[in-house]
Design a protein around this motif. Structure first.
Motif, PDB file in Angstrom:
ATOM      1  N   TYR A  37       0.874  -1.304  -0.041  1.00 28.00           N
ATOM      2  CA  TYR A  37       0.060   0.094  -0.145  1.00 28.00           C
ATOM      3  C   TYR A  37       0.800   1.199   0.152  1.00 28.00           C
ATOM      4  O   TYR A  37       0.535   2.169  -0.597  1.00 28.00           O
ATOM      5  CB  TYR A  37      -0.737  -0.238   1.181  1.00 28.00           C
ATOM      6  CG  TYR A  37      -1.707   1.016   1.369  1.00 28.00           C
ATOM      7  CD1 TYR A  37      -3.101   1.439   0.571  1.00 28.00           C
ATOM      8  CD2 TYR A  37      -1.276   2.202   2.288  1.00 28.00           C
ATOM      9  CE1 TYR A  37      -3.667   2.433   0.883  1.00 28.00           C
ATOM     10  CE2 TYR A  37      -2.137   3.343   2.433  1.00 28.00           C
ATOM     11  CZ  TYR A  37      -3.386   3.504   1.634  1.00 28.00           C
ATOM     12  OH  TYR A  37      -4.006   4.640   1.881  1.00 28.00           O
ATOM     13  N   ASP A  46     -10.026   2.675  10.176  1.00 29.27           N
ATOM     14  CA  ASP A  46     -10.076   2.892   8.758  1.00 29.27           C
ATOM     15  C   ASP A  46      -8.838   3.003   7.946  1.00 29.27           C
ATOM     16  O   ASP A  46      -9.079   2.485   6.677  1.00 29.27           O
ATOM     17  CB  ASP A  46     -10.693   4.578   8.710  1.00 29.27           C
ATOM     18  CG  ASP A  46     -11.867   4.534   9.258  1.00 29.27           C
ATOM     19  OD1 ASP A  46     -12.799   3.508   9.409  1.00 29.27           O
ATOM     20  OD2 ASP A  46     -12.304   5.687   9.818  1.00 29.27           O
ATOM     21  N   ARG A  71      -8.238  -0.868   7.001  1.00 33.12           N
ATOM     22  CA  ARG A  71      -9.237  -1.367   5.867  1.00 33.12           C
ATOM     23  C   ARG A  71      -8.964  -0.807   4.323  1.00 33.12           C
ATOM     24  O   ARG A  71      -8.963  -1.533   3.440  1.00 33.12           O
ATOM     25  CB  ARG A  71     -10.582  -0.389   6.213  1.00 33.12           C
ATOM     26  CG  ARG A  71     -11.357  -1.452   6.989  1.00 33.12           C
ATOM     27  CD  ARG A  71     -12.883  -0.896   7.384  1.00 33.12           C
ATOM     28  NE  ARG A  71     -13.491  -1.613   8.399  1.00 33.12           N
ATOM     29  CZ  ARG A  71     -14.354  -1.118   9.220  1.00 33.12           C
ATOM     30  NH1 ARG A  71     -14.735   0.319   8.873  1.00 33.12           N
ATOM     31  NH2 ARG A  71     -14.943  -1.786   9.966  1.00 33.12           N
ATOM     32  N   ALA A  72      -8.295   0.561   4.690  1.00 30.98           N
ATOM     33  CA  ALA A  72      -7.832   0.950   3.035  1.00 30.98           C
ATOM     34  C   ALA A  72      -6.703   0.183   2.596  1.00 30.98           C
ATOM     35  O   ALA A  72      -6.375  -0.202   1.513  1.00 30.98           O
ATOM     36  CB  ALA A  72      -7.379   2.391   3.360  1.00 30.98           C
ATOM     37  N   MET A 104      -6.011  -2.847   3.594  1.00 21.92           N
ATOM     38  CA  MET A 104      -6.497  -4.327   2.955  1.00 21.92           C
ATOM     39  C   MET A 104      -7.328  -4.287   1.736  1.00 21.92           C
ATOM     40  O   MET A 104      -7.295  -5.143   0.947  1.00 21.92           O
ATOM     41  CB  MET A 104      -7.191  -4.747   4.047  1.00 21.92           C
ATOM     42  CG  MET A 104      -6.499  -5.125   5.205  1.00 21.92           C
ATOM     43  SD  MET A 104      -7.267  -6.246   6.469  1.00 21.92           S
ATOM     44  CE  MET A 104      -5.847  -6.386   7.622  1.00 21.92           C
ATOM     45  N   LYS A 105      -8.052  -3.139   1.505  1.00 24.08           N
ATOM     46  CA  LYS A 105      -9.043  -2.937   0.460  1.00 24.08           C
ATOM     47  C   LYS A 105      -7.853  -2.989  -1.088  1.00 24.08           C
ATOM     48  O   LYS A 105      -8.160  -3.587  -1.904  1.00 24.08           O
ATOM     49  CB  LYS A 105      -9.698  -1.830   0.285  1.00 24.08           C
ATOM     50  CG  LYS A 105     -10.670  -1.710  -0.946  1.00 24.08           C
ATOM     51  CD  LYS A 105     -11.735  -0.341  -0.737  1.00 24.08           C
ATOM     52  CE  LYS A 105     -12.485  -0.228  -1.798  1.00 24.08           C
ATOM     53  NZ  LYS A 105     -13.196   0.974  -1.674  1.00 24.08           N
ATOM     54  N   PHE A 106      -6.868  -2.185  -0.485  1.00 23.41           N
ATOM     55  CA  PHE A 106      -5.873  -2.014  -1.807  1.00 23.41           C
ATOM     56  C   PHE A 106      -5.118  -3.487  -2.103  1.00 23.41           C
ATOM     57  O   PHE A 106      -5.000  -4.023  -3.294  1.00 23.41           O
ATOM     58  CB  PHE A 106      -4.912  -0.764  -1.690  1.00 23.41           C
ATOM     59  CG  PHE A 106      -3.770  -0.830  -2.691  1.00 23.41           C
ATOM     60  CD1 PHE A 106      -3.988  -0.399  -4.173  1.00 23.41           C
ATOM     61  CD2 PHE A 106      -2.662  -1.513  -2.480  1.00 23.41           C
ATOM     62  CE1 PHE A 106      -2.919  -0.256  -4.909  1.00 23.41           C
ATOM     63  CE2 PHE A 106      -1.532  -1.516  -3.117  1.00 23.41           C
ATOM     64  CZ  PHE A 106      -1.908  -0.965  -4.565  1.00 23.41           C
ATOM     65  N   SER A 107      -4.452  -3.645  -0.948  1.00 21.94           N
ATOM     66  CA  SER A 107      -3.493  -4.980  -1.023  1.00 21.94           C
ATOM     67  C   SER A 107      -4.080  -6.365  -1.120  1.00 21.94           C
ATOM     68  O   SER A 107      -3.504  -7.194  -1.563  1.00 21.94           O
ATOM     69  CB  SER A 107      -2.644  -4.834   0.248  1.00 21.94           C
ATOM     70  OG  SER A 107      -1.861  -3.723   0.189  1.00 21.94           O
ATOM     71  N   GLY A 108      -5.141  -6.516  -0.349  1.00 25.78           N
ATOM     72  CA  GLY A 108      -5.640  -7.823  -0.444  1.00 25.78           C
ATOM     73  C   GLY A 108      -5.907  -8.436  -1.867  1.00 25.78           C
ATOM     74  O   GLY A 108      -5.457  -9.661  -2.016  1.00 25.78           O
TER      75      GLY A 108
END
Length: 113
Positions: free
Chosen positions: A15, A66, A69-70, A72-76
């Motif tokens: 990220y 928050d 979450r950002a 994980m949303k990008f890297s997941g």
């Protein structure tokens, strides 16, 4: 727990590299990793710790939640391409029931028509 810390560290690195254009973690991302590490180390479930998304105890401060979450949303979604073994292990862990759960799903109330 060590695997989870390694996974979250890699996700934060991915990220940070994309969002901040740095080869190493910036100060904010390092702070997030340190915070996550402290949360993992203080988890009352210890080695039986579930993945955070399935945990019944939400120990992250809302602002840090928050941020993670950002990350994980990008890297997941990218983990499967760059760190596939860690990604698969994490997916398996998300399928496991957290400690203290009954293991059965509650059925929906009957639908009246």
């Amino acid at each position: 727990m060590e695997r989870e810390l390694k996974t979250v560290g890699i996700m934060i690195d991915m990220y940070c590299r994309h969002s901040h254009g740095l080869d190493q973690r910036c100060g904010d991302c390092e702070e997030l990793f340190e915070y996550a590490a402290q949360r993992y180390l203080r988890c009352p479930f210890g080695k039986d710790k579930p993945v955070c998304a399935k945990c019944r105890i939400h120990c992250y401060h809302p602002q840090m939640r928050d941020k993670i979450r950002a990350v994980m949303k990008f890297s997941g979604p990218r983990m499967i391409f760059f760190h596939s073994i860690l990604a698969v292990r994490h997916l398996i862990a998300t399928r496991q029931e957290p400690p203290g759960s009954t293991g059965t799903k509650k059925s929906a109330p009957p639908h009246n028509t």
